[in-house]
Design an enzyme around this catalytic site. Structure first.
Site, PDB file in Angstrom:
ATOM      1  N   ASP A   9      12.672  75.789  62.986  1.00 29.26           N
ATOM      2  CA  ASP A   9      12.641  77.130  62.407  1.00 29.26           C
ATOM      3  C   ASP A   9      13.880  77.889  62.855  1.00 29.26           C
ATOM      4  O   ASP A   9      14.568  77.483  63.800  1.00 29.26           O
ATOM      5  CB  ASP A   9      11.379  77.884  62.857  1.00 29.26           C
ATOM      6  N   SER A  10      14.139  79.011  62.195  1.00 28.88           N
ATOM      7  CA  SER A  10      15.250  79.877  62.586  1.00 28.88           C
ATOM      8  C   SER A  10      15.019  80.508  63.949  1.00 28.88           C
ATOM      9  O   SER A  10      15.955  81.022  64.559  1.00 28.88           O
ATOM     10  CB  SER A  10      15.446  80.979  61.543  1.00 28.88           C
ATOM     11  N   TYR A  41      17.689  83.934  59.749  1.00 27.19           N
ATOM     12  CA  TYR A  41      18.428  83.258  58.687  1.00 27.19           C
ATOM     13  C   TYR A  41      18.459  84.066  57.391  1.00 27.19           C
ATOM     14  O   TYR A  41      19.300  83.842  56.533  1.00 27.19           O
ATOM     15  CB  TYR A  41      17.789  81.893  58.392  1.00 27.19           C
ATOM     16  N   GLY A  42      17.510  84.985  57.229  1.00 26.82           N
ATOM     17  CA  GLY A  42      17.359  85.696  55.963  1.00 26.82           C
ATOM     18  C   GLY A  42      18.616  86.351  55.420  1.00 26.82           C
ATOM     19  O   GLY A  42      18.922  86.223  54.231  1.00 26.82           O
ATOM     20  N   CYS A  72      10.444  77.120  58.134  1.00 25.06           N
ATOM     21  CA  CYS A  72      11.225  78.331  57.875  1.00 25.06           C
ATOM     22  C   CYS A  72      11.327  78.456  56.363  1.00 25.06           C
ATOM     23  O   CYS A  72      11.808  77.527  55.695  1.00 25.06           O
ATOM     24  CB  CYS A  72      12.614  78.211  58.501  1.00 25.06           C
ATOM     25  N   ASN A  73      10.847  79.563  55.833  1.00 26.35           N
ATOM     26  CA  ASN A  73      10.864  79.731  54.384  1.00 26.35           C
ATOM     27  C   ASN A  73      12.276  79.788  53.827  1.00 26.35           C
ATOM     28  O   ASN A  73      12.567  79.210  52.772  1.00 26.35           O
ATOM     29  CB  ASN A  73      10.098  81.006  54.018  1.00 26.35           C
ATOM     30  N   THR A  74      13.176  80.475  54.522  1.00 26.16           N
ATOM     31  CA  THR A  74      14.555  80.579  54.039  1.00 26.16           C
ATOM     32  C   THR A  74      15.209  79.206  53.990  1.00 26.16           C
ATOM     33  O   THR A  74      15.857  78.839  53.003  1.00 26.16           O
ATOM     34  CB  THR A  74      15.367  81.534  54.935  1.00 26.16           C
ATOM     35  N   GLU A 151      11.167  88.277  66.802  1.00 32.08           N
ATOM     36  CA  GLU A 151      12.076  87.516  67.673  1.00 32.08           C
ATOM     37  C   GLU A 151      12.281  88.201  69.022  1.00 32.08           C
ATOM     38  O   GLU A 151      12.557  87.535  70.020  1.00 32.08           O
ATOM     39  CB  GLU A 151      13.427  87.316  66.985  1.00 32.08           C
ATOM     40  N   CYS A 183       7.249  84.329  55.286  1.00 31.79           N
ATOM     41  CA  CYS A 183       8.112  84.075  56.442  1.00 31.79           C
ATOM     42  C   CYS A 183       7.171  83.688  57.558  1.00 31.79           C
ATOM     43  O   CYS A 183       6.172  84.381  57.792  1.00 31.79           O
ATOM     44  CB  CYS A 183       8.916  85.323  56.802  1.00 31.79           C
ATOM     45  N   THR A 184       7.461  82.609  58.261  1.00 31.97           N
ATOM     46  CA  THR A 184       6.517  82.137  59.273  1.00 31.97           C
ATOM     47  C   THR A 184       6.447  83.062  60.486  1.00 31.97           C
ATOM     48  O   THR A 184       5.568  82.897  61.337  1.00 31.97           O
ATOM     49  CB  THR A 184       6.848  80.696  59.713  1.00 31.97           C
ATOM     50  N   HIS A 185       7.339  84.050  60.564  1.00 32.72           N
ATOM     51  CA  HIS A 185       7.227  85.067  61.618  1.00 32.72           C
ATOM     52  C   HIS A 185       6.085  86.044  61.342  1.00 32.72           C
ATOM     53  O   HIS A 185       5.534  86.637  62.283  1.00 32.72           O
ATOM     54  CB  HIS A 185       8.523  85.879  61.725  1.00 32.72           C
TER      55      HIS A 185
END
Length: 268
Positions: A9-10, A41-42, A72-74, A151, A183-185
């Protein structure tokens, strides 16, 4: 040596997928890479995201994983086909599983999607949803403030509700009955998101469906762990290791209390 499921992931967002993989597949070893030094990353260009994702996969391949999950979706939106062409093992993303979960959940055919600038700009969710259900109506909104907040480990901070409310303002009152956390966040902020959107809107995280898909693929390939041993997981991050470890331990506390974890900072 037990082959692992590699998850990247980012940053810390992919830990939401890790948690669900650990719950559904407790015998599987996980190697996780969070690119916390270069998160989020977005806002980055597609070329940058592809380059970073490829670099991380090059690093993870040395461990001989049996599967790669781009949590990570992006990165899923712009890099998954490149990674599938690069390696010979199964590569899963989180967008198709998230879309399938929303299609299963919606009763009125109106779905919301929130994600990073890069994910929303790619229209990957719109395409995934309409490919399954062409008549579905989709409301999408980029929420660039949310992932950086997670983050920093501030997902329990007092200002969360205000930031979430500001980010989701344009979606409140829309006739959707489910909202994809694209977004996995964002599952870190699910309580605040639910408070803003209201109880009639079901929140959809791709983590459960992604873990289920990983289980199915490994089963059909005969690659599910069979030894009954407790796995030793490995976690890597490219940024502040203490912050990453604190967030991971908070999020995964029930899972990693029974399985040993090795924390490392890679040379990448």
């Amino acid at each position: 040596m037990q082959q692992a499921i590699a998850i990247l992931d980012s940053g810390v967002g992919g830990l939401t997928v890790v948690k669900e993989v650990m719950r559904q597949l407790p015998q599987e070893k996980i190697i996780y890479f969070g690119d916390t030094a270069r998160s989020p990353y977005g806002p980055r260009s597609a070329d940058e995201v592809r380059a970073f994702t490829s670099q991380i996969v090059d690093y993870l391949i040395q461990f001989n994983p049996k599967m790669i999950v781009i949590a990570c979706n992006t990165a899923t939106a712009v890099a998954i086909e490149d990674i599938r062409a690069k390696v010979t093992i199964p590569v899963l993303g989180v967008i198709s599983p998230g879309a399938r979960a929303a299609i299963k959940s919606t009763r009125n055919g109106v779905v919301g999607v929130i994600g990073t600038d890069g994910t929303i700009r790619s229209h990957a969710y719109d395409q995934a949803l309409t490919s399954i259900s062409p008549g579905i109506q989709v409301f999408s909104e980029a929420c660039p403030l949310l992932a950086p907040f997670v983050e920093k480990g501030l997902f329990d901070a007092e200002e969360v509700d205000a930031i979430v409310e500001k980010s989701l303002r344009s979606l409140v009152g829309k006739p959707m009955d489910c909202l994809i956390l694209g977004c996995t966040h964002y599952p870190f902020l699910s309580h605040a998101i639910s408070r803003v959107m209201g109880p009639e809107v079901t929140l959809i995280s791709s983590a459960d469906e992604t873990a289920r898909e990983a289980s199915t693929i490994l089963y059909h390939r005969g690659d599910l762990a069979k030894n009954g041993q407790i796995p030793v997981h490995q976690f890597f991050c490219s940024g502040d290791p203490e912050l990453f470890k604190r967030i991971a331990q908070t999020w995964l506390k029930d899972q990693i209390s029974i399985a040993p974890v090795v924390w490392q900072v890679p040379n990448i």
